[in-house]
Design a protein around this motif. Structure first.
Motif, PDB file in Angstrom:
ATOM      1  N   MET A  98       0.934  -1.268  -0.121  1.00 30.03           N
ATOM      2  CA  MET A  98       0.066   0.092   0.079  1.00 30.03           C
ATOM      3  C   MET A  98       0.806   1.433   0.010  1.00 30.03           C
ATOM      4  SD  MET A  98      -3.078   0.869   2.679  1.00 30.03           S
ATOM      5  CE  MET A  98      -2.066   1.654   4.061  1.00 30.03           C
ATOM      6  N   VAL A  99       0.669   2.158  -0.921  1.00 29.21           N
ATOM      7  CA  VAL A  99       1.566   3.500  -0.999  1.00 29.21           C
ATOM      8  C   VAL A  99       0.956   4.346   0.251  1.00 29.21           C
ATOM      9  CG1 VAL A  99       1.758   3.094  -3.570  1.00 29.21           C
ATOM     10  CG2 VAL A  99      -0.093   4.456  -2.641  1.00 29.21           C
ATOM     11  N   THR A 100       1.904   5.529   0.334  1.00 31.35           N
ATOM     12  CA  THR A 100       1.598   6.143   1.455  1.00 31.35           C
ATOM     13  C   THR A 100       0.592   7.181   0.856  1.00 31.35           C
ATOM     14  OG1 THR A 100       3.687   7.506   0.727  1.00 31.35           O
ATOM     15  CG2 THR A 100       3.801   6.093   2.527  1.00 31.35           C
ATOM     16  N   ALA A 101      -0.022   7.949   1.920  1.00 28.88           N
ATOM     17  CA  ALA A 101      -0.833   9.070   1.476  1.00 28.88           C
ATOM     18  C   ALA A 101      -0.915  10.245   2.473  1.00 28.88           C
ATOM     19  CB  ALA A 101      -2.350   8.469   1.393  1.00 28.88           C
ATOM     20  N   PRO A 102      -1.600  11.506   2.098  1.00 30.60           N
ATOM     21  CA  PRO A 102      -1.582  12.468   3.177  1.00 30.60           C
ATOM     22  C   PRO A 102      -1.986  12.142   4.311  1.00 30.60           C
ATOM     23  CG  PRO A 102      -2.321  13.265   0.870  1.00 30.60           C
ATOM     24  CD  PRO A 102      -2.240  11.555   0.727  1.00 30.60           C
ATOM     25  N   ALA A 103      -1.442  12.781   5.449  1.00 29.02           N
ATOM     26  CA  ALA A 103      -1.827  12.493   6.799  1.00 29.02           C
ATOM     27  C   ALA A 103      -2.937  13.011   7.551  1.00 29.02           C
ATOM     28  CB  ALA A 103      -0.570  12.472   7.731  1.00 29.02           C
ATOM     29  N   ASN A 104      -3.643  13.985   6.815  1.00 29.61           N
ATOM     30  CA  ASN A 104      -4.587  14.831   7.183  1.00 29.61           C
ATOM     31  C   ASN A 104      -5.915  14.490   6.781  1.00 29.61           C
ATOM     32  OD1 ASN A 104      -4.287  15.502   4.355  1.00 29.61           O
ATOM     33  ND2 ASN A 104      -4.713  17.810   4.671  1.00 29.61           N
ATOM     34  N   LYS A 105      -6.044  13.243   6.124  1.00 25.32           N
ATOM     35  CA  LYS A 105      -7.263  12.970   5.719  1.00 25.32           C
ATOM     36  C   LYS A 105      -7.588  11.818   6.804  1.00 25.32           C
ATOM     37  CE  LYS A 105      -6.883  12.911   0.696  1.00 25.32           C
ATOM     38  NZ  LYS A 105      -7.388  12.168  -0.528  1.00 25.32           N
ATOM     39  N   VAL A 106      -8.911  11.420   6.690  1.00 25.23           N
ATOM     40  CA  VAL A 106      -9.665  10.345   7.631  1.00 25.23           C
ATOM     41  C   VAL A 106      -9.714   9.186   6.812  1.00 25.23           C
ATOM     42  CG1 VAL A 106     -11.705   9.655   8.784  1.00 25.23           C
ATOM     43  CG2 VAL A 106     -11.379  12.112   8.517  1.00 25.23           C
ATOM     44  N   ALA A 107      -9.050   8.103   7.300  1.00 26.77           N
ATOM     45  CA  ALA A 107      -8.816   6.873   6.738  1.00 26.77           C
ATOM     46  C   ALA A 107     -10.073   6.065   7.050  1.00 26.77           C
ATOM     47  CB  ALA A 107      -7.608   5.975   7.082  1.00 26.77           C
ATOM     48  N   VAL A 108     -10.681   5.503   5.976  1.00 24.85           N
ATOM     49  CA  VAL A 108     -11.846   4.694   6.104  1.00 24.85           C
ATOM     50  C   VAL A 108     -11.328   3.313   5.631  1.00 24.85           C
ATOM     51  CG1 VAL A 108     -14.171   4.161   5.650  1.00 24.85           C
ATOM     52  CG2 VAL A 108     -13.470   6.649   5.744  1.00 24.85           C
ATOM     53  N   LEU A 109     -11.508   2.091   6.505  1.00 22.84           N
ATOM     54  CA  LEU A 109     -11.040   0.815   5.922  1.00 22.84           C
ATOM     55  C   LEU A 109     -12.185  -0.199   6.009  1.00 22.84           C
ATOM     56  CD1 LEU A 109      -8.832   2.436   7.989  1.00 22.84           C
ATOM     57  CD2 LEU A 109      -7.221   0.403   7.305  1.00 22.84           C
ATOM     58  N   ALA A 110     -12.074  -1.007   5.098  1.00 23.82           N
ATOM     59  CA  ALA A 110     -13.169  -2.063   5.216  1.00 23.82           C
ATOM     60  C   ALA A 110     -12.461  -3.302   4.502  1.00 23.82           C
ATOM     61  CB  ALA A 110     -14.438  -1.693   4.376  1.00 23.82           C
TER      62      ALA A 110
END
Length: 352
Positions: free
Chosen positions: A1-13
């Motif tokens: 999984m690549v990295t992403a901006p830290a200021n977002k809300v991560a939604v995992l399913a």
């Protein structure tokens, strides 16, 4: 999984149904980053969706990178997955758990400091679901001290007393509250308000919202420190960081202020490259803010000017106008202090 901006809300399913609900949340809640299994990759998913092959690795990456996480799956899976990663209430991210049908939004972790309770209520409202909040102060409709600190952007000292004070509030015991500033409506529920910092609260524990130093206390005390003080600093060329740090600390002591409320150091543009200033700011863990000579010139008449400083750098002063400007046109609370080769002034920024 690549990295992403830290200021977002991560939604995992993990399942197809969970992924569908995640897509709904993506549309309703700004700043969402979907994190889904590779086997569920579809062209209809948002272009920035992150896909994973290893669940434990994906959850660990999200836990360390994002400040708010939403898991759409069974609570047991989330608990077992995150258990080895948990640190403290100060550092752990907010964690919500939602069932696949979108009926319940559970605030699982970092309900107060991390903002999970607030996020749970917001997501529940968007989904037409029920927010499940179990923190005692919320259940008893009291404002928890860590929620108060979060709302007012204050540091808590000492942090280990948060549980004690929240227990007082949850159990209906009297807790006094004093603030140097008028508080927004709705943040004083459950507290007995003090009009003056020197008022005697009796045997009641007290929460102080102040940037001032406090004397010894016989009773339980919790202090919320807003970071609203800017130290304007002027110095001679080549002054070492130790002298600057000592000068700032001395100025705060003279003014009766806590260093926990230090928001930034500020100086004139031609001093920004002074190693001593840069190292002092790093030591104090605050930014070093630049104020231009043009900004200082615009404040003529608002500070005491020096002919020597004018001849040296072209403006009549540094520390006072720098503090005023960098604090957003705040109020000088400690006028220019000459401390060896360093000058320091303290300005207070406006709050909430």
């Amino acid at each position: 999984m690549v990295t992403a901006p830290a200021n977002k809300v991560a939604v995992l399913a993990l399942t197809r149904g969970g992924a569908q609900l995640a897509g709904t949340i993506y549309k309703l809640l700004p700043g969402v980053q979907l994190v889904l299994p590779q086997r569920l990759a579809m062209a209809s998913h948002p272009a920035d969706t992150l896909y994973f092959a290893d669940w434990q690795q994906a959850a660990g990456t999200a836990f360390s990178r994002y400040r708010q996480l939403i898991f759409i799956m069974a609570t047991g899976i989330v608990v077992r997955t995150l258990a080895p990663m948990l640190g403290s209430k100060r550092t752990d991210p907010a964690v919500l758990v939602i069932d696949e049908q979108g009926q319940f939004v559970i605030s699982l972790l970092a309900g107060h400091l991390g903002g999970a309770n607030e996020l749970a209520r917001r997501v529940a409202e968007l989904l037409g679901a029920r927010a499940v909040i179990t923190t005692a102060t919320d259940v008893n409709e009291k404002v928890a001290v860590d929620i108060l600190a979060r709302q007012l952007n204050c540091d808590i000292y000492p942090l280990h007393r948060v549980k004690l004070f929240n227990r007082y509030l949850a159990e209906g015991e009297p807790v006094a509250l004093y603030s140097e500033w008028q508080l927004p409506p709705g943040l004083t529920a459950g507290f007995d308000l003090l009009k003056d910092r020197t008022d005697d609260p009796g045997t009641s524990p007290v929460v102080y919202i102040t940037n001032k130093l406090l004397g010894p206390s016989q009773g339980a005390r919790l202090i919320l420190r807003p970071r609203n003080l800017v130290a304007g600093v002027g110095c001679r060329r080549g002054v070492g960081p130790e002298q600057i740090i000592r000068a700032v600390k001395t100025a705060f002591k003279r003014g009766g202020f806590s260093l926990l409320s230090l928001k930034a150091l500020a100086t004139v543009d031609i001093k920004m490259q002074e190693p001593g200033l840069q190292q002092a700011a790093a030591y104090l863990r605050v930014p070093l803010l630049e104020v231009t000579k043009e900004q200082i010139a615009a404040l003529a008449g608002q500070y005491v000017q020096s002919d020597f400083v004018r001849e040296s750098i072209g403006v009549g002063g540094v520390c006072e106008p720098a503090a005023i400007t960098a604090s957003g046109q705040g109020t000088i609370k400690l006028a220019k202090q000459r401390l060896g080769a360093v000058t320091v002034a303290i300005a207070e920024a406006k709050l909430w």
